[in-house]
Write a protein that holds these residues in place. Sequence first.
Motif, short mmCIF file in Angstrom:
data_model
loop_
_atom_site.label_atom_id
_atom_site.label_comp_id
_atom_site.label_asym_id
_atom_site.label_seq_id
_atom_site.Cartn_x
_atom_site.Cartn_y
_atom_site.Cartn_z
N HIS A 144 0.81 -1.22 0.00
CA HIS A 144 0.00 0.00 0.00
C HIS A 144 0.84 1.27 0.00
N LEU A 145 2.16 1.15 -0.15
CA LEU A 145 3.00 2.33 -0.23
C LEU A 145 2.57 3.17 -1.42
N PRO A 146 2.41 4.47 -1.23
CA PRO A 146 2.01 5.32 -2.35
C PRO A 146 3.21 5.62 -3.25
N VAL A 147 3.19 5.04 -4.43
CA VAL A 147 4.27 5.21 -5.41
C VAL A 147 3.66 5.50 -6.78
N GLY A 148 4.50 5.98 -7.67
CA GLY A 148 4.04 6.25 -9.02
C GLY A 148 5.18 6.16 -10.01
N VAL A 149 4.82 6.10 -11.28
CA VAL A 149 5.82 6.11 -12.34
C VAL A 149 5.26 6.93 -13.51
N ASP A 150 6.10 7.81 -14.03
CA ASP A 150 5.76 8.58 -15.22
C ASP A 150 6.58 8.02 -16.38
N VAL A 151 5.92 7.73 -17.48
CA VAL A 151 6.57 7.15 -18.65
C VAL A 151 6.42 8.13 -19.81
N ARG A 152 7.54 8.49 -20.41
CA ARG A 152 7.55 9.36 -21.57
C ARG A 152 8.07 8.58 -22.77
N LEU A 153 7.45 8.76 -23.91
CA LEU A 153 7.84 8.04 -25.12
C LEU A 153 8.17 9.06 -26.21
N ILE A 154 9.33 8.90 -26.81
CA ILE A 154 9.76 9.80 -27.88
C ILE A 154 10.03 8.94 -29.11
N SER A 155 9.34 9.27 -30.18
CA SER A 155 9.46 8.49 -31.42
C SER A 155 10.67 8.97 -32.21
N ALA A 156 11.48 8.02 -32.63
CA ALA A 156 12.61 8.30 -33.53
C ALA A 156 12.32 7.62 -34.86
N ARG A 157 13.29 7.56 -35.73
CA ARG A 157 13.06 7.02 -37.07
C ARG A 157 12.57 5.57 -37.03
N ASP A 158 13.32 4.66 -36.40
CA ASP A 158 12.90 3.26 -36.38
C ASP A 158 12.84 2.67 -34.97
N TYR A 159 12.73 3.51 -33.98
CA TYR A 159 12.59 3.03 -32.61
C TYR A 159 11.88 4.08 -31.77
N THR A 160 11.51 3.69 -30.56
CA THR A 160 10.90 4.60 -29.60
C THR A 160 11.78 4.66 -28.36
N ARG A 161 12.08 5.85 -27.91
CA ARG A 161 12.85 6.05 -26.68
C ARG A 161 11.87 6.12 -25.52
N VAL A 162 12.05 5.21 -24.55
CA VAL A 162 11.17 5.16 -23.37
C VAL A 162 11.97 5.67 -22.17
N SER A 163 11.44 6.67 -21.50
CA SER A 163 12.04 7.20 -20.28
C SER A 163 11.01 7.05 -19.17
N ALA A 164 11.43 6.45 -18.06
CA ALA A 164 10.52 6.23 -16.94
C ALA A 164 11.13 6.79 -15.66
N THR A 165 10.31 7.45 -14.87
CA THR A 165 10.72 7.99 -13.58
C THR A 165 9.78 7.45 -12.52
N ALA A 166 10.32 6.66 -11.60
CA ALA A 166 9.52 6.12 -10.49
C ALA A 166 9.78 6.98 -9.26
N TYR A 167 8.75 7.21 -8.45
CA TYR A 167 8.86 8.12 -7.31
C TYR A 167 7.89 7.71 -6.21
N ASP A 168 8.19 8.15 -5.00
CA ASP A 168 7.23 7.93 -3.92
C ASP A 168 6.23 9.08 -3.93
N ARG A 169 5.05 8.82 -3.43
CA ARG A 169 4.00 9.83 -3.31
C ARG A 169 3.68 10.05 -1.83
N LEU A 170 4.70 9.99 -1.00
CA LEU A 170 4.50 10.14 0.44
C LEU A 170 4.18 11.57 0.83
N GLY A 171 4.41 12.50 -0.05
CA GLY A 171 4.14 13.88 0.29
C GLY A 171 5.25 14.46 1.16
#
Length: 127
Positions: free
Chosen positions: A57-84
Amino acid sequence: MDDEFNVEGDAHAVSAQILTSLAQAKLHTSRTEAGIQARAGSDFLFRLLGTPLGSSHLPVGVDVRLISARDYTRVSATAYDRLGWFFNKKLVWGEHVMDRKLTDLLNAVRAAANKSPLPERKATFSP
């Protein structure tokens, strides 16, 4: 805690695959302007009941960003706590539990993109 990797394919298809996989992992998912946001746990319940709830039940999250290139996709993910905000963000029951939860979130994104998992990583905690 951050992770980046490349995936073959179109950003829309990769995004749909990651979103579906995170939702199947029982994370609360939503599309954002930048990509995907997934959340687990509850800050309110965790503050109210604390550690007896268990690490699931720990409050956590992840933001995923996707950047399209010519023949692939760059995936960037940031995981973080939401403890405030806390006076002292030192986790008395062990930061290793939070490290594991955040690494698990990044590995959920990697699994959705058919990438090998990361070993447990250390997050940088600051009050």
